[in-house]
Write an enzyme that holds these catalytic residues in place. Sequence first.
Site, short mmCIF file in Angstrom:
data_model
loop_
_atom_site.label_atom_id
_atom_site.label_comp_id
_atom_site.label_asym_id
_atom_site.label_seq_id
_atom_site.Cartn_x
_atom_site.Cartn_y
_atom_site.Cartn_z
N GLU A 150 59.21 6.80 37.97
CA GLU A 150 59.52 5.72 38.91
C GLU A 150 58.44 5.64 39.99
OE1 GLU A 150 63.59 4.14 39.57
OE2 GLU A 150 63.46 5.15 41.49
N LYS A 189 67.99 -6.18 36.56
CA LYS A 189 69.23 -6.42 37.32
C LYS A 189 69.55 -7.91 37.38
CE LYS A 189 68.61 -2.65 40.66
NZ LYS A 189 68.44 -2.35 42.09
N GLU A 240 76.47 -0.19 39.62
CA GLU A 240 77.13 0.86 38.85
C GLU A 240 77.99 1.75 39.76
OE1 GLU A 240 73.91 0.12 38.63
OE2 GLU A 240 73.18 0.33 36.56
N HIS A 288 62.02 24.90 18.91
CA HIS A 288 62.63 24.57 17.63
C HIS A 288 62.88 23.07 17.53
CE1 HIS A 288 63.49 28.81 16.47
NE2 HIS A 288 63.30 28.96 17.77
N LYS A 322 72.88 3.99 48.86
CA LYS A 322 72.09 3.70 50.06
C LYS A 322 72.65 2.47 50.77
CE LYS A 322 67.19 4.14 51.15
NZ LYS A 322 65.87 4.37 50.57
N GLY A 325 65.36 6.97 47.15
CA GLY A 325 66.43 7.51 46.33
C GLY A 325 65.99 8.73 45.54
N ARG A 326 64.79 8.66 44.95
CA ARG A 326 64.35 9.77 44.10
C ARG A 326 63.92 10.98 44.91
NH1 ARG A 326 61.25 5.25 43.65
NH2 ARG A 326 59.02 5.31 44.05
#
Lengths: 626, 626
Positions: A419, A575, A232, A450, A226, A332-333
């Site tokens: 979030e 951060k 990262e 399982h 953004k 973002g999400r």
Amino acid sequence: MASAALICDSEPWKDLKEHVNAIEKKHLRDLMNDVERCQLMMVYDISFGIYRCQYRDRWDTFGLFTARVRLDTIGKLLKLAEVAAQLRQKIDMMYNGDHINSTENRSVLHIALRAPRDKVICSDGKNVVPDVWYVLDKIKEFSERVRSGSWVGATGKALKDVVAIGIGGSFLGPLFVHNALQTDPEAADCARGRQLRFLANVDPVDVARNISGLNPETTLVVVVSKTFTTAETMLNARTMREWISSALGTQAVAKHMVAVSTNLMVNLYFSSQNKWTRLGEKSWSVWYSTSDLYHAIDVAVVSDHFMISSVLVEKFGIDPANTFAFWDWVGGRYSVCSAVGVLPLSLQYGFPIVEKFLNGASNIDNHFYSASFERNLPVLLGLLSVWNVTFLGYPARAILPYSQALEKFAPHIQQVSMESNGKGVSIDGIPLPFETGEIDFGEPGTNGQHSFYQLIHQGRVVPCDFIGSIKSQQPIYLKGEVVSNHDELMSNFFAQPDALAYGKSPEQLLQDSVPDHLVPHKTFSGNRPSLSLLLPSLDAYNIGKLLAIYEHRIAVEGFIWGINSFDQWGVELGKVLASQVRKQLHLSHTKREPVQGFNFSTTTLLTRYLEVEPGTPSDSTMLPRV
Amino acid sequence: MASAALICDSEPWKDLKEHVNAIEKKHLRDLMNDVERCQLMMVYDISFGIYRCQYRDRWDTFGLFTARVRLDTIGKLLKLAEVAAQLRQKIDMMYNGDHINSTENRSVLHIALRAPRDKVICSDGKNVVPDVWYVLDKIKEFSERVRSGSWVGATGKALKDVVAIGIGGSFLGPLFVHNALQTDPEAADCARGRQLRFLANVDPVDVARNISGLNPETTLVVVVSKTFTTAETMLNARTMREWISSALGTQAVAKHMVAVSTNLMVNLYFSSQNKWTRLGEKSWSVWYSTSDLYHAIDVAVVSDHFMISSVLVEKFGIDPANTFAFWDWVGGRYSVCSAVGVLPLSLQYGFPIVEKFLNGASNIDNHFYSASFERNLPVLLGLLSVWNVTFLGYPARAILPYSQALEKFAPHIQQVSMESNGKGVSIDGIPLPFETGEIDFGEPGTNGQHSFYQLIHQGRVVPCDFIGSIKSQQPIYLKGEVVSNHDELMSNFFAQPDALAYGKSPEQLLQDSVPDHLVPHKTFSGNRPSLSLLLPSLDAYNIGKLLAIYEHRIAVEGFIWGINSFDQWGVELGKVLASQVRKQLHLSHTKREPVQGFNFSTTTLLTRYLEVEPGTPSDSTMLPRV
């Protein structure tokens, strides 16, 4: 802080709190006998009616709640939504572009990302739909050039592989959709010979895995950030730039890397005789929308004569013509329907497939906006989640798609949900005396059966979302088998909700001649709620619908709890502290400075790390040998 | 049922319950100031001492607890373990091969799977280690033949790709290890040119994804099923058999498919002059161990002159010589160290790499058995989990490896933990008045930071396991960067525990000039516990250690709670109900019978499914077109 009231002080909330006692007295297996109640618990995503068997031939999303509610519980929940939480007004405010993300002073308009071209959706009084379509058209054109081979790499080869760099929603959303489309026959046909990979983790191992088997000559890298400052993503982008330029030279970067970003500081260009001239640098706030841009520079223009581009993107070495914008009103999400998802997915599958996905999401946007609450799939889903989490006290939710194609749906929704709703204060800043967002987790069925289903049948109560589809993307029939492979899969989808709801009593076990000492171990208490969502198929359109159903459900939960589901201040502190560690590692490696400024435990751990770790040879570059 | 006492009635338990009040009064940031306490909270996996800075040069697993405990809390927990739960005795019983899985009347001996050749570990009075090594040697020999190309497929081509079919532990365990080894330089070198894939889901889409890009001529299929009756695995096995035989003919099956199974009903063969002669069919209980077999048939033999093989495996069409055994004392979720994991992993990486993995697990087996509890990593991990879950009331645990190579660690541990400890009754069958197993979930860091960390910082309290490694599998250094990519990753690993523990107060925020209205939104309450595990590197040996640490930790939790962590009755009911649905789908497809015998909701849903679903063309076979 603020003096606003909390939802938990409202009468409908208190009424529901009391109502819990009545529900606690009823076992779900008894509630399931009330046919009228059960009919109310079946809902279509279309707006013309609760399912009452008369619309069987329509292929729409079918929701069935095996919920611990009586007929009157729904009425009480609707009252909470309408009267106490003012859900109608909140939805309207969202669709009207009000700044409902108040702590960041932003609109929340991911619905605009999939709106038809002629729709009007405004943020700050401006229609944003033309901006959306300006970018979509640009993606369509660019992706067609890449796919057709008319856009080539530095050595003249077509770019058949794409690595999309992004993290969080810029990673999980596109990854989920990519995974879901991979074996859809139509999408798979369009993707033949192409590869799409996602690089998210700053771990160099993730770089090694992503570049393994790829050739820089035929690879296009999409950098999604953004602000173009995400730690990262930008380190991974610089790493991939090194991978490209060390193989093909620095000038290759502009042919092999493109960007998806909001434009905070932008360069402004004017085109004349096919040559771009830079007009100057401006703050993006001035150029809030593309149409604004034209007003701001006060000339009559056609859209392709002007261009804006992020200063940071350009400094990175990416051609400003290859930047695809999105906007601060896209969280973002919630960004998979913006260039964040649409660009890499269009490169892989072609824009027409992705447009179907957008249309599916848009269909649910309309349903969510226009259907009455008692017939509204996201609203009912959200209300029943609030009921489960807040009133019945279940802290988690399992998302269980009976579909390998939806393998990455749970991780994506885990992100969107946790979030959005993992908050401790109301939107007005008042600490909440009740817990909000649930813990979301899940794996595809039947794999999960399982794995962790033992716990959800005999341990803690975890409300489950079962998601299935009527048609398989890749049906298999074997001669001589009792049922098809898809029927075998779906047998489990149909069985699990009843197993959870009904359980098995000691009396039934004794009738089955189970030995006494095993009876308690083989007893199932039942009374465990779930939701079944049955989709007609898993094509791009229905995948878009599924996504939007969950996005809006999560918003509904937040609207009811009275929190801001659209900020994420909780990710900031980590951060800040990571920066301190980074600084320490740098100083220790380069100047042998001892660890200081941390507590005893962290100092010990950091010291141990530094004693062994060989340090950065800062004057040389090293990439993975894969 | 049984009259045995529950752990919650013991004095140490009650003492801890009271002790919670004392802890609730202390914020974790204050507890972290007590250096003596913090030293106790650091533990090596080696048995010669709590870490007190003197063993810094040893490369071992380093555990650091940022736990909400005082110095005296550990003493109380140890008392609970030693006095009330009789943990020492329970561990001894496990290692002695007692039938601690009492509801299934079985030993629990996955430790024997990785024991050195000369170790004696008995089940029912017989040393099982020779049986383990008989199978390991057979795997070694077979995998070397396949890898060297001396074993070839039906058309004479070497088999370079492996599809392992299994579900649950037979899938998640091997998948985790495969993912972890993939970019380890030594393992990657050994795997060059080879592919390993896992087929678990009965969804035909999973078949389509697995066969995509594979050639039957060069593919070996490993079918993993304890009983050779698991519904999903056997349907997938029949599907893959069809894929092979439709391309290469029926006779190719024996060259392209092998099995991993316990042998319930076995055929017995005798070899003479390189020809196998069938001696007859026997129940496996008679031939409990390989050495037993020789006694039973009462002849002096050497091991390669006799062979046993499962009747079901043979009926399937697999050559009895290519069946790799495991035993009923290996639970599915603990089976990765048996042929279940060792065979596919050896085919991909070669047996020597897998042996290192086994050695790592064995190292922890010794540590767990011999280290005193206050220096015992799995014991302390387990006790602190019980403290978090039962006494502090946290229902979930996040598993957060700061390593992309450990991407599948959380799903595997989710299975091991939730299937083991998601129980509602004590081992004696008494319903428990407290909750047991926690909900486990997780994603690799830093990815999770951009996903669900919002909730774990500002929403519910979720104890976190941070897992990091000192050395990277694939280091990257870029010239001019402040730190290496691995340092950037690890900066976050070191920062997160402190962010969770310390938080950030409104006072600190006001000092930072945060605007009043944002202060509550940017406040972090802190006081959130975590665990940091720092491994020297992520090679096969340390991956084995990591696995065993978690396996034993989960066992410790179950031992303390007094449950049977080794059975899984909770998965049965869903299977039974799925059979009913399967039967209904068959009848409806073949005889158009209406849906009956289900409740109103399920009947509606099934009817809808059947109206659209085209049904099985039972006289023809159809495989995916990929």
